[in-house]
Design an enzyme around this catalytic site. Sequence first.
Site, PDB file in Angstrom:
ATOM      1  N   ASN A  14     -92.686  37.601  58.342  1.00  0.00           N
ATOM      2  CA  ASN A  14     -91.492  37.575  59.209  1.00  0.00           C
ATOM      3  C   ASN A  14     -91.881  37.532  60.683  1.00  0.00           C
ATOM      4  OD1 ASN A  14     -88.736  37.830  57.755  1.00  0.00           O
ATOM      5  ND2 ASN A  14     -90.108  39.167  56.596  1.00  0.00           N
ATOM      6  N   MET A  90     -93.028  50.075  57.376  1.00  0.00           N
ATOM      7  CA  MET A  90     -92.759  50.923  56.207  1.00  0.00           C
ATOM      8  C   MET A  90     -92.673  52.406  56.581  1.00  0.00           C
ATOM      9  SD  MET A  90     -92.482  48.576  54.067  1.00  0.00           S
ATOM     10  CE  MET A  90     -92.463  49.373  52.465  1.00  0.00           C
ATOM     11  N   HIS A 109     -83.933  43.875  55.464  1.00  0.00           N
ATOM     12  CA  HIS A 109     -84.170  44.521  54.166  1.00  0.00           C
ATOM     13  C   HIS A 109     -83.882  43.518  53.049  1.00  0.00           C
ATOM     14  CE1 HIS A 109     -84.553  47.810  51.330  1.00  0.00           C
ATOM     15  NE2 HIS A 109     -83.492  47.314  50.718  1.00  0.00           N
TER      16      HIS A 109
HETATM   17  C1  GRF Z   1     -89.849  41.855  53.935  1.00  0.00           C
HETATM   18  O1  GRF Z   1     -89.431  41.524  52.653  1.00  0.00           O
HETATM   19  C2  GRF Z   1     -88.827  42.730  54.601  1.00  0.00           C
HETATM   20  O2  GRF Z   1     -87.529  42.489  54.172  1.00  0.00           O
HETATM   21  C3  GRF Z   1     -89.259  44.107  54.163  1.00  0.00           C
HETATM   22  O3  GRF Z   1     -90.661  44.061  54.159  1.00  0.00           O
HETATM   23  C4  GRF Z   1     -91.100  42.724  53.911  1.00  0.00           C
HETATM   24  C5  GRF Z   1     -92.078  42.338  54.990  1.00  0.00           C
HETATM   25  O4  GRF Z   1     -92.763  41.163  54.702  1.00  0.00           O
HETATM   26  N1  GRF Z   1     -88.654  45.112  55.010  1.00  0.00           N
HETATM   27  P1  GRF Z   1     -93.713  40.490  55.803  1.00  0.00           P
HETATM   28  O5  GRF Z   1     -94.766  41.520  56.216  1.00  0.00           O
HETATM   29  O6  GRF Z   1     -92.859  40.059  56.962  1.00  0.00           O
HETATM   30  O7  GRF Z   1     -94.351  39.326  55.103  1.00  0.00           O
END
Ligand code: GRF
Length: 187
Positions: A14, A90, A109
């Site tokens: 992301n 997290m 989320h």
């Molecule tokens: C995503 O699925 C987000 O919704 C959740 O954690 C994941 C993060 O993925 N909160 P990344 O590290 O961005 O690949």
Amino acid sequence: MRRIAVFASGSGSNFQSIQESIKDGRLRAEIALLVCDRPDAYVVKRASKEGIPVFAFVPSRFESKAAFEREIVTLLKERQIDLLVLAGYMRLIGDTLLQAYPNKIVNIHPSLLPAFPGKDAVGQAIAAGVRVTGVTIHFVDEGMDTGPIIDQASVRIHPDDSREMVQRSIQGLEHMLYPEVLAKLLH
Ligand code: GRF
């Protein structure tokens, strides 16, 4: 130009999609800091490659959540950050950050909240047998995935979809939706 800080703990796909949307002009903003609570996370490498400053810290080396959040607030103020963007961070945000940035912290989320908050939202959705799940972007409050909803998008789960397939569709949706919502919030 609006300045954002991305908070992440893992791979950072992301983070990358937000950075790509900045580079191609869909999002007029700058990632002025990556905050990461796992110095070995892949997102740290992504940020370094992009020349984005990183604050990577080990939470257990601080005496409390308030202690590391005070340090984060100092950095955010120095860098004049407008919006805190949680993308796979997290960790629950504590009072220190919430009070310093009221209504200025957003999270993504992988479920249609209020369904399936917390860890492994995709696994929870599959176990529940739902046929529709999705992605939620919301403001952060003191709860776990409980703040006011800003936007949502859905994906279908077909009976013989594997977990990986559902995960992939959700991630694809996240990578489209987050930059779009941020562009609206920051315009
Ligand atoms: C995503 O699925 C987000 O919704 C959740 O954690 C994941 C993060 O993925 N909160 P990344 O590290 O961005 O690949």
